[in-house]
Design a protein around this motif. Structure first.
Motif, PDB file in Angstrom:
ATOM      1  N   TYR A  97      69.592 -54.309  36.473  1.00  0.00           N
ATOM      2  CA  TYR A  97      69.633 -53.316  35.399  1.00  0.00           C
ATOM      3  C   TYR A  97      70.159 -51.955  35.818  1.00  0.00           C
ATOM      4  O   TYR A  97      70.754 -51.241  35.032  1.00  0.00           O
ATOM      5  N   CYS A 106      54.710 -53.570  30.368  1.00  0.00           N
ATOM      6  CA  CYS A 106      55.843 -54.479  30.226  1.00  0.00           C
ATOM      7  C   CYS A 106      57.110 -53.756  30.653  1.00  0.00           C
ATOM      8  O   CYS A 106      57.666 -52.944  29.913  1.00  0.00           O
ATOM      9  N   GLU A 107      57.526 -54.008  31.876  1.00  0.00           N
ATOM     10  CA  GLU A 107      58.678 -53.327  32.480  1.00  0.00           C
ATOM     11  C   GLU A 107      59.767 -54.371  32.703  1.00  0.00           C
ATOM     12  O   GLU A 107      59.507 -55.438  33.272  1.00  0.00           O
ATOM     13  N   ILE A 108      60.963 -54.067  32.278  1.00  0.00           N
ATOM     14  CA  ILE A 108      62.041 -55.055  32.372  1.00  0.00           C
ATOM     15  C   ILE A 108      62.520 -55.270  33.811  1.00  0.00           C
ATOM     16  O   ILE A 108      63.036 -56.330  34.155  1.00  0.00           O
ATOM     17  N   ASP A 109      62.313 -54.248  34.645  1.00  0.00           N
ATOM     18  CA  ASP A 109      62.915 -54.269  35.979  1.00  0.00           C
ATOM     19  C   ASP A 109      61.844 -54.375  37.069  1.00  0.00           C
ATOM     20  O   ASP A 109      61.233 -53.368  37.460  1.00  0.00           O
ATOM     21  N   ASP A 133      59.271 -58.163  31.805  1.00  0.00           N
ATOM     22  CA  ASP A 133      59.897 -58.790  30.636  1.00  0.00           C
ATOM     23  C   ASP A 133      60.577 -57.702  29.811  1.00  0.00           C
ATOM     24  O   ASP A 133      60.327 -56.513  29.998  1.00  0.00           O
ATOM     25  N   ASP A 134      61.376 -58.147  28.869  1.00  0.00           N
ATOM     26  CA  ASP A 134      61.997 -57.246  27.903  1.00  0.00           C
ATOM     27  C   ASP A 134      60.937 -56.836  26.881  1.00  0.00           C
ATOM     28  O   ASP A 134      60.288 -57.694  26.265  1.00  0.00           O
ATOM     29  N   THR A 168      61.000 -55.586  23.894  1.00  0.00           N
ATOM     30  CA  THR A 168      61.198 -56.021  22.510  1.00  0.00           C
ATOM     31  C   THR A 168      60.789 -57.483  22.349  1.00  0.00           C
ATOM     32  O   THR A 168      60.103 -57.858  21.393  1.00  0.00           O
ATOM     33  N   GLU A 169      61.190 -58.317  23.300  1.00  0.00           N
ATOM     34  CA  GLU A 169      60.802 -59.732  23.281  1.00  0.00           C
ATOM     35  C   GLU A 169      59.285 -59.867  23.333  1.00  0.00           C
ATOM     36  O   GLU A 169      58.678 -60.632  22.590  1.00  0.00           O
ATOM     37  N   TYR A 170      58.686 -59.109  24.239  1.00  0.00           N
ATOM     38  CA  TYR A 170      57.238 -59.193  24.435  1.00  0.00           C
ATOM     39  C   TYR A 170      56.498 -58.838  23.151  1.00  0.00           C
ATOM     40  O   TYR A 170      55.544 -59.516  22.750  1.00  0.00           O
ATOM     41  N   SER A 176      60.338 -44.804  28.570  1.00  0.00           N
ATOM     42  CA  SER A 176      61.669 -45.332  28.866  1.00  0.00           C
ATOM     43  C   SER A 176      62.542 -44.314  29.602  1.00  0.00           C
ATOM     44  O   SER A 176      62.211 -43.133  29.689  1.00  0.00           O
ATOM     45  N   PRO A 182      69.891 -49.508  30.146  1.00  0.00           N
ATOM     46  CA  PRO A 182      68.941 -50.529  29.701  1.00  0.00           C
ATOM     47  C   PRO A 182      68.031 -50.083  28.563  1.00  0.00           C
ATOM     48  O   PRO A 182      67.544 -50.919  27.805  1.00  0.00           O
TER      49      PRO A 182
END
Lengths: 281, 281
Positions: A30, A105-108, A137-138, A140-142, A157, A163
């Motif tokens: 990312y 919930c962190e994407i990276d 995880d992403d 928005t998905e979560y 953010s 990202p």
């Protein structure tokens, strides 16, 4: 040898910091992740070359992105943090004893690992606290898998380039609305009022369009962030910071903080004239 | 050619501004005076190499050093400004129609002349306003000849090194006390809470020792000043900002301002935890 790092806040102005050494450089799927050791601000985390966290002033950002919503809500139990991989927001949220569960919930995943290693005081609650769950995880998905669950949702953010771009859009805010309980509160960092007033105006518009009935911005002073003045938005489904802060809740339960106080919590919502005018007229 | 100016706020951190050109360099008996034209902040006045005033954010400093005291006092008529040779504080004071006379006492005539020429919007009231008197003199000397005359005294000084050093001492504050009427108010700029907390503590001690019964600090966000967070001290003989601001006075008479509002006037006195703790415990 004199080593200096400059973050350009605009093409024509920046913050210059004297560097002892570069402790880490990594590249995830990312972003580029760097850790500098600076003379003035201690260790500094850079994502794609921009200051995210410094040892010396991280507490201001993390206290301000968490405590106002946690005091406004009368009984927050479930909190979701999107982004915030350094762990600073988690550390502040768990100071509220009534909170039963915090999901980060962190994407990276590399941000989390880097902060655990180089910022142990910031990431202190990411290991071994059974009220805390860390999910890579992403966001928005979560949220799409967790409807009407959270009392408080914190969007910690990066800037709306790279990202985090999607985290400033109406579509994302609609998903936040759905993930929150009927009296839930969303908080998001909303950039510098001096340099980014247009981003702030757009966030306000997008949150309104998404359907949040109560939207307020608040401010705090962070030396390492562009212009030194930072802002957050609080978008709420029910509670209104202009009338629903309960002095008894502050008195009954006081968090240990270095910047935040009961008074700061009220003062932060009182905005400079140019900010009010740009956003609310 | 890329021209950059860096103000070092500490030996290890600074603000870097891209410069179009240097418009003026002069040397008075007191200091070096420079005017830069910058891309981000417009014209910038430097005294001994430090940013004093920029076109883009000067209004914040000048609104905040003036309006709180002018609203707290129920009927300010005579105002003395010591320092403030750029004229920005004068411009804000004369917005209050009840003020009959403002004296600007600046030690360095070259600052006044330079600002009249290069900062016409800041120095706009230094010519042709018959409520304004401009005196080139030592502020302490001037006060010694004017006892119990002023409702409000504003110390709009440089940092406590060089010509302004004496303006932070107990002996000077005693002279301020004498120059003020029995219900007079002193306001002084009091540096950055992040970088200069020891100066702030010393000012507090010196003002108390000098005999001011009511001493409060307040804050505002100024991007070109060290750390972006600035402070002022209000030392009062009678009126107390924690209880004597009169909402009716705000409502009856509203100044045109870009940062200051009624709300900001109250919020500014609500200090971050570290500031309160350092100064008042």
């Amino acid at each position: 040898m004199d080593l200096w790092y400059t973050e350009f806040h605009t093409p024509n102005a920046g913050l210059k910091l004297k560097v002892k050494e570069t402790l880490f450089v990594g590249r995830s799927n990312y972003q580029t992740i760097e850790v500098l050791d600076t003379y003035e601000y201690g260790r500094v985390l850079l994502l794609d070359g921009l200051v995210m966290t410094s040892d010396r002033d991280e507490h201001i950002y993390h206290e301000m992105i968490t405590h106002p919503a946690l005091y406004l809500h009368p009984a927050p139990k479930n909190v979701l943090i999107i982004g915030g991989g350094d762990g600073g927001a988690v550390r502040e949220v768990v100071k509220h004893g009534g909170v039963e569960r915090v999901v980060l919930c962190e994407i990276d995943g590399l941000v989390i690992e880097t902060c655990k290693k180089f910022f142990p005081r910031v990431a202190s609650e990411l290991n071994g606290n059974d009220r805390v769950a860390v999910v890579v995880d992403d966001g928005t998905e979560y949220m799409g898998r967790n409807i009407s669950i959270f009392d408080i949702l914190i969007v910690d953010s990066t800037d709306p380039i790279g990202p985090a771009e999607g985290l400033f859009k109406e579509d994302f805010y609609k998903k936040c609305l759905a993930a929150l309980r009927p009296d839930g509160i969303l908080v998001a960092q909303s950039e510098s009022p001096f340099y980014n007033i247009n981003i702030i105006k757009e966030m306000h518009r997008n949150l309104r369009e998404a359907g949040f009935p109560v939207i307020n911005f608040y401010i705090g002073a962070i030396p390492t962030y562009p212009s030194g003045l930072w802002s957050w938005v609080m978008a709420s489904k029910k509670y209104d910071p202009s009338k629903d802060f309960d002095p008894a809740r502050f008195a009954a339960h006081r968090v240990n903080a270095k910047y935040f106080t009961d008074e700061i919590c009220r003062a932060a919502f009182m905005l400079p004239a140019f900010f009010k005018e740009a956003v609310f007229t």
